[in-house]
Every structure is written in structure tokens, then in C-alpha cells.
Write an enzyme that holds these catalytic residues in place. Structure first.
Site, PDB file in Angstrom:
ATOM      1  CG  HIS A   1     124.307 -92.192 -27.658  1.00  0.00           C
ATOM      2  ND1 HIS A   1     123.237 -92.217 -26.401  1.00  0.00           N
ATOM      3  CD2 HIS A   1     124.374 -93.856 -27.044  1.00  0.00           C
ATOM      4  CE1 HIS A   1     123.066 -93.258 -25.589  1.00  0.00           C
ATOM      5  NE2 HIS A   1     123.490 -93.990 -26.074  1.00  0.00           N
TER       6      HIS A   1
ATOM      7  CG  HIS B   1     114.980 -87.383 -24.995  1.00  0.00           C
ATOM      8  ND1 HIS B   1     114.415 -88.454 -24.854  1.00  0.00           N
ATOM      9  CD2 HIS B   1     116.038 -87.813 -23.754  1.00  0.00           C
ATOM     10  CE1 HIS B   1     115.215 -89.441 -24.550  1.00  0.00           C
ATOM     11  NE2 HIS B   1     116.578 -88.785 -24.221  1.00  0.00           N
TER      12      HIS B   1
ATOM     13  CG  ASP C   1     123.496 -85.103 -21.869  1.00  0.00           C
ATOM     14  OD1 ASP C   1     124.421 -85.442 -20.959  1.00  0.00           O
ATOM     15  OD2 ASP C   1     123.331 -85.415 -23.454  1.00  0.00           O
TER      16      ASP C   1
HETATM   17  N1  CMC Z   1     116.779 -76.213 -29.912  1.00  0.00           N
HETATM   18  C1  CMC Z   1     115.899 -75.789 -30.252  1.00  0.00           C
HETATM   19  N2  CMC Z   1     114.966 -76.421 -31.079  1.00  0.00           N
HETATM   20  C2  CMC Z   1     115.083 -77.879 -30.706  1.00  0.00           C
HETATM   21  C3  CMC Z   1     115.458 -78.287 -29.979  1.00  0.00           C
HETATM   22  C4  CMC Z   1     116.858 -77.690 -29.880  1.00  0.00           C
HETATM   23  N3  CMC Z   1     117.235 -78.097 -28.403  1.00  0.00           N
HETATM   24  N4  CMC Z   1     115.404 -79.869 -30.230  1.00  0.00           N
HETATM   25  C5  CMC Z   1     114.326 -79.427 -31.193  1.00  0.00           C
HETATM   26  N5  CMC Z   1     114.262 -79.094 -31.858  1.00  0.00           N
HETATM   27  C6  CMC Z   1     112.906 -77.760 -32.410  1.00  0.00           C
HETATM   28  C7  CMC Z   1     113.461 -78.654 -33.822  1.00  0.00           C
HETATM   29  O1  CMC Z   1     113.824 -77.337 -34.683  1.00  0.00           O
HETATM   30  C8  CMC Z   1     111.672 -79.144 -34.358  1.00  0.00           C
HETATM   31  O2  CMC Z   1     111.258 -77.647 -35.010  1.00  0.00           O
HETATM   32  P1  CMC Z   1     110.230 -77.864 -35.978  1.00  0.00           P
HETATM   33  O3  CMC Z   1     109.270 -78.698 -36.116  1.00  0.00           O
HETATM   34  O4  CMC Z   1     110.207 -75.564 -36.062  1.00  0.00           O
HETATM   35  O5  CMC Z   1     111.141 -78.086 -37.162  1.00  0.00           O
HETATM   36  C9  CMC Z   1     111.144 -79.730 -33.104  1.00  0.00           C
HETATM   37  O6  CMC Z   1     111.743 -78.923 -31.954  1.00  0.00           O
HETATM   38  C10 CMC Z   1     111.094 -80.650 -33.233  1.00  0.00           C
HETATM   39  O7  CMC Z   1     112.965 -81.150 -32.975  1.00  0.00           O
HETATM   40  P2  CMC Z   1     113.534 -82.791 -33.962  1.00  0.00           P
HETATM   41  O8  CMC Z   1     114.763 -82.087 -34.064  1.00  0.00           O
HETATM   42  O9  CMC Z   1     112.263 -83.401 -34.806  1.00  0.00           O
HETATM   43  O10 CMC Z   1     114.032 -83.448 -32.482  1.00  0.00           O
HETATM   44  P3  CMC Z   1     114.457 -85.251 -32.360  1.00  0.00           P
HETATM   45  O11 CMC Z   1     113.333 -85.779 -31.883  1.00  0.00           O
HETATM   46  O12 CMC Z   1     114.261 -85.429 -34.376  1.00  0.00           O
HETATM   47  O13 CMC Z   1     115.455 -84.864 -32.125  1.00  0.00           O
HETATM   48  C11 CMC Z   1     117.235 -84.341 -29.929  1.00  0.00           C
HETATM   49  C12 CMC Z   1     115.937 -84.652 -30.386  1.00  0.00           C
HETATM   50  C13 CMC Z   1     117.707 -84.362 -28.904  1.00  0.00           C
HETATM   51  C14 CMC Z   1     118.087 -84.872 -31.164  1.00  0.00           C
HETATM   52  C15 CMC Z   1     116.984 -82.789 -30.550  1.00  0.00           C
HETATM   53  O14 CMC Z   1     115.933 -81.979 -29.449  1.00  0.00           O
HETATM   54  C16 CMC Z   1     118.389 -82.033 -29.306  1.00  0.00           C
HETATM   55  O15 CMC Z   1     119.218 -81.164 -31.161  1.00  0.00           O
HETATM   56  N6  CMC Z   1     118.606 -81.169 -28.754  1.00  0.00           N
HETATM   57  C17 CMC Z   1     120.153 -80.594 -28.329  1.00  0.00           C
HETATM   58  C18 CMC Z   1     121.209 -81.483 -28.116  1.00  0.00           C
HETATM   59  C19 CMC Z   1     121.004 -82.195 -26.652  1.00  0.00           C
HETATM   60  O16 CMC Z   1     120.619 -81.549 -25.801  1.00  0.00           O
HETATM   61  N7  CMC Z   1     120.910 -83.959 -27.358  1.00  0.00           N
HETATM   62  C20 CMC Z   1     121.266 -84.974 -25.996  1.00  0.00           C
HETATM   63  C21 CMC Z   1     120.202 -86.266 -26.106  1.00  0.00           C
HETATM   64  S1  CMC Z   1     119.714 -86.536 -24.267  1.00  0.00           S
HETATM   65  C22 CMC Z   1     120.621 -87.596 -24.835  1.00  0.00           C
HETATM   66  C23 CMC Z   1     120.932 -88.737 -24.723  1.00  0.00           C
HETATM   67  O17 CMC Z   1     119.328 -89.186 -23.858  1.00  0.00           O
HETATM   68  O18 CMC Z   1     121.757 -89.845 -25.371  1.00  0.00           O
END
Ligand code: CMC
Length: 433
Positions: free
Chosen positions: A273, A312, A368
Site C-alpha cells: 500500500h 495499478h 510512487d
Molecule cells: N512490473 C512488471 N510486470 C507487471 C507489473 C510491474 N510493476 N505490474 C503488473 N505486471 C504484469 C503482471 O505480471 C501481469 O502479467 P501477466 O498478465 O503476463 O500475468 C499483468 O501485468 C497484470 O498484473 P497484475 O499483477 O494482475 O495486476 P494487479 O492489479 O494485481 O497488481 C500492482 C497491481 C500495483 C500490485 C502491480 O502492478 C505491482 O506489483 N506494481 C509494482 C508495485 C507498486 O508500484 N505498487 C504501488 C501501487 S500504487 C500505491 C497505492 O495506491 O497504494
């Protein structure tokens, strides 16, 4: 763009075995989960339930505070775009807007700021409490503990259904949270506390408590004050995120608001978060040079690494908060120390935005990606980033607390479960276990 109102409708459900039919009303694009209860599954059950781990597709409330359109990259507070607010409205004005629904006129703003100024000083016992904390305690844990302890001084805050009393606690919490955050920072540095100077305005007073020297006049870089004001605005609310949901759930038991926002702080502290900006800085340091970017992106694409600060759950477009922060970084770095990590961040963003892996998955910079560089340029270490996030978010938590208590549909939050354990059995005597 205005939020489009979903149409009301009826959902027809037919049980294939019995042919029995139900017509369930759809209101504002939602089916009320309790309506499912009228669909029986057996002789003794309570009726059909919905199963939604992590609440991925469940609206838990109606809210008039913040609107997000993740596909379009839109974030509005009370109908005003985040870009316009960050550009031309001060953080105290944003607080007023979020709490009361409209921007203040001059007189209203002056009265609001006077109320905040009156409550800016912390009770003395909190200075002693912070002095007793161990050196290794994280400033976010200090802030959460300080907020819970602050509530002890105001037993009347338990009267959460009394609107006048709620308003009093809202002002108190908004006014004193910056002082608690600054106290946490100074405790980590073993520095003596510096008191507020609300005459200078909310932001300069906050920066004075953070960076000032006891007994000395305080001057601050204009660009630092401007950046802190905008950062608090960008963090002020984000509808039903993890920490706001935590505040609402905890406050639904009618506990006092100090305990509820302390719970919000602990939820915000987690790396999924509020803690991702720290991971971004670590990643930029690890990449080290612009030449190393292609290899790092390859590692992200084959799943060995994550591009931190990208992607995100809600935004499938450029996070509008990241755009504003990216614009602020240059002005703050011009006034302070240059940061080699910025060159890597800019080149990393450019490379990722041309790469089909990130483009096809709609992975853009989130809030971030640049915020850590900005706080770092102002002289703060990563452990303080989430504390600043919490200072900005306090108004959102309080507005949601107040909104929830006004909402006659809200009750104590209490989800159901699908039980996967043993059926009833007899307790065996000790020698038979
Ligand atoms: N780097 C590489 N690949 C990614 C990333 C990333 N940062 N984010 C998503 N993907 C890929 C993921 O591997 C998946 O690929 P595939 O379809 O081939 O399996 C696809 O994109 C969809 O990703 P997801 O994990 O299903 O997306 P999610 O909505 O569950 O996750 C997230 C969102 C923010 C947790 C993720 O994008 C992430 O881990 N980002 C990096 C950490 C980060 O910056 N977090 C801060 C979020 S904003 C702060 C807040 O609002 O609290």
C-alpha cells in the site's frame, strides 16, 4: 468527465433443477448481496451468499467524496480534477473541500485555518511518550501509537454519533497529525521537538516542526513548501483503498476516531500500500546506470523482477498523481541537491513506455514512481515517506469516517465466510489424542 450513472434494471435468475425464478433489482449498477438470500440452497441454509475475497467486485458503501476512472486516468475530489487542485488550491482548502463538499470562500478558509491553528499544539504527555520509544522504532509505528494515545486525552470523542463532537475531533486530528509526524521524525534523529507556528500557514508550520532548529527563525525554500503542499493534496483521498477501508471497518464498531485512524496508519504502512515508494528508490539504486536499464526490463518481462512504481489495480492509464509529481521533481531538484536516480527514473519510464510488454498490459507510472525522489530531495529518508502519505490521507480517512456515520445503511462491518473446517466432533480425552 462526469461519472456516468449506471442504469437500474432487473436481474432474472432461474434455478435449473426446480425451474423457480427470481427477479432481483439492480440499483446503480449493483445487485444488493442480501437479495441473494431469498434464493435457498437447502433446507437449513440462510440462502445464497456472494463470495468476494479481497472485495474485488463489491461496493461497500455509497460515497460522494472521490471519483476515480482508472481506464481514463481520472481522479476527482468532489468533482474537481486532482490536476487543477494540485496546481491552484492549497492543501487546507482541499481539506475543507473534502470534508464539507465545497471549496471555501476567503472568510470560510480564514475561520477553518483559525480552528486548525488553535489545535496545533500537542499535549505535553505525548512528548514524554515519544521520548520513551526505542531508537529502532519505525516513525510510522510512532505516528500510529501517538494517534491512539492522543485519543486518551479526549474521552468525549467516544460520542461518535454526535455531529458537533465529530467536527471537533476532525479539526483536532487534522491539526495535530503534522505535529505527531514531525515528532516521530525528530525522535528518529534524536532531535528535540520544535513547536508549530500556525501563523505561517499549515505547510510552513509543518516544515518548521520537521526541519527547524529550536529557538531559531525558520526559512524554507519556496519550492519545498509548494511540493509538500501538492504532495499532501495528491495523497488526501483515494476512495475505498486498503487503509480507508480499514478506518471504515474499525470505526463501524463506533470506537473513537483516534483508534480508527491509528488502524488506518497500520494498514497504510504495508509494502503493498503506502510502502512502494521506498522499493522504487531501492530499485533505482540497484539499476545504478542508464546502460543497465534494458537488462533490468528484460528481467521484469520474464517475471524475475517487478518494475516498482509501475502498474495499478485501478489505473490502466497514467496515474494522474504521478503526472503531477513528475512535474514537481525538477523544481525541487533545482533548489536542492541533484539526484542521479532521477536520470535513471526518466530513462526507465521512457524505455518501459515504448516496450510492448508494458504497453500491452497498460502498465504506467503510479503515484510512487517519482514521490520517493521528491521526498528524498527534500532531505528525508525512505522511512518517512509513508508518514507524509498518512499526514495527507488523514483528511480522507476523517471524511469517510464522518460520511459512514451519517449513512443510515451502514452497520458494524461483519462479513460472512465459507467454513472449510471440521464438522462437529467430540473432545477426546488427553491420553487418546
Ligand atoms: N512490473 C512488471 N510486470 C507487471 C507489473 C510491474 N510493476 N505490474 C503488473 N505486471 C504484469 C503482471 O505480471 C501481469 O502479467 P501477466 O498478465 O503476463 O500475468 C499483468 O501485468 C497484470 O498484473 P497484475 O499483477 O494482475 O495486476 P494487479 O492489479 O494485481 O497488481 C500492482 C497491481 C500495483 C500490485 C502491480 O502492478 C505491482 O506489483 N506494481 C509494482 C508495485 C507498486 O508500484 N505498487 C504501488 C501501487 S500504487 C500505491 C497505492 O495506491 O497504494
Amino acid at each position: 468527465m462526469s461519472p456516468e450513472k449506471p442504469t437500474d434494471d432487473l436481474l432474472n435468475i432461474e434455478h435449473p433443477a426446480t425451474g423457480k425464478k427470481w427477479e432481483l433489482p439492480v440499483e446503480d449498477g449493483c445487485l444488493r448481496a442480501v437479495q441473494l438470500r431469498q434464493i435457498p440452497l437447502g433446507q437449513t441454509d440462510l440462502g445464497l451468499m456472494s463470495y468476494d475475497p479481497s472485495l474485488l467486485n463489491t461496493a461497500s458503501c455509497r460515497s460522494a467524496i472521490t471519483f476515480i476512472d482508472g481506464d481514463a486516468g481520472i481522479l476527482d475530489y468532489r468533482g474537481y480534477s486532482i490536476e487543477d487542485l494540485a496546481e491552484s488550491v492549497s492543501y487546507p482548502e482541499v481539506c475543507y473541500l473534502i470534508l464539507k463538499g465545497e471549496l471555501p470562500n476567503r472568510k470560510e478558509l480564514a475561520a477553518f485555518q483559525a480552528e486548525l491553528a488553535e489545535e496545533a499544539v500537542l499535549p505535553a504527555y505525548l512528548l514524554e511518550l515519544f521520548a520513551s520509544f526505542p531508537d529502532e522504532m519505525h516513525p510510522m509505528t510512532m505516528l500510529a501509537s501517538g494517534l491512539a494515545a492522543l485519543g486518551a486525552k479526549y474521552p468525549e470523542s467516544e460520542k461518535v454519533l454526535d455531529e458537533e463532537n465529530r467536527n471537533k475531533q476532525i479539526i483536532r486530528l487534522l491539526a495535530k497529525t503534522p505535529a505527531l509526524a514531525a515528532l516521530a521524525w525528530r525522535r528518529t534523529q534524536s532531535d528535540s521537538p520544535v513547536g508549530p507556528d500556525p501563523e505561517k500557514g499549515f505547510i510552513v508550520s509543518f516544515l518548521r516542526m520537521l526541519l527547524g532548529k529550536p529557538g531559531e527563525d525558520f526559512e524554507v525554500e519556496e519550492s519545498f513548501a509548494r511540493a509538500m503542499d501538492a504532495l499532501l493534496t495528491l495523497h488526501a483521498d483515494h476512495e475505498q483503498n486498503c487503509s480507508t477501508n480499514a478506518v471504515r471497518v474499525v470505526a463501524s464498531s463506533h470506537v473513537n476516531p483516534y483508534s480508527a485512524v491509528a488502524a488506518g496508519c497500520f494498514a497504510l504502512h504495508g509494502p503493498l500500500h503506502g510502502g512502494a515508494n521506498q522499493a522504487v528508490l531501492e530499485m533505482l539504486e540497484e539499476i545504478g546506470t542508464v546502460e543497465a536499464i534494458p537488462a533490468f526490463l528484460e528481467a521484469c518481462k520474464c517475471g524475475d523482477r517487478r518494475l516498482m512504481g509501475f502498474g495499478h489495480r485501478v489505473y490502466k492509464n497514467y496515474d494522474p498523481r504521478a503526472k503531477v509529481i513528475s512535474g514537481l521533481v525538477d523544481s525541487v531538484l533545482d533548489a536542492g541537491q541533484p539526484d542521479p536516480r532521477l536520470e535513471i527514473a526518466r530513462a526507465l519510464e521512457a524505455a518501459a513506455r515504448e516496450d510492448d510488454y508494458f504497453v500491452s498490459r497498460k502498465l504506467f507510472p503510479n503515484v510512487d514512481f517519482y514521490s520517493g525522489i521528491l521526498y528524498s530531495a527534500m532531505g528525508f529518508p525512505a522511512s518517512m515517506f509513508t508518514v507524509f502519505f498518512a499526514v495527507g490521507r488523514m483528511v480522507g480517512w476523517l471524511a469517510h469516517w464522518d460520511e459512514m456515520l451519517r449513512d443510515s445503511e451502514q452497520k458494524i462491518a461483519r462479513p460472512r465466510q465459507i467454513y472449510t473446517g471440521h464438522s462437529r466432533r467430540e473432545v477426546p480425552p488427553m491420553d487418546k489424542r
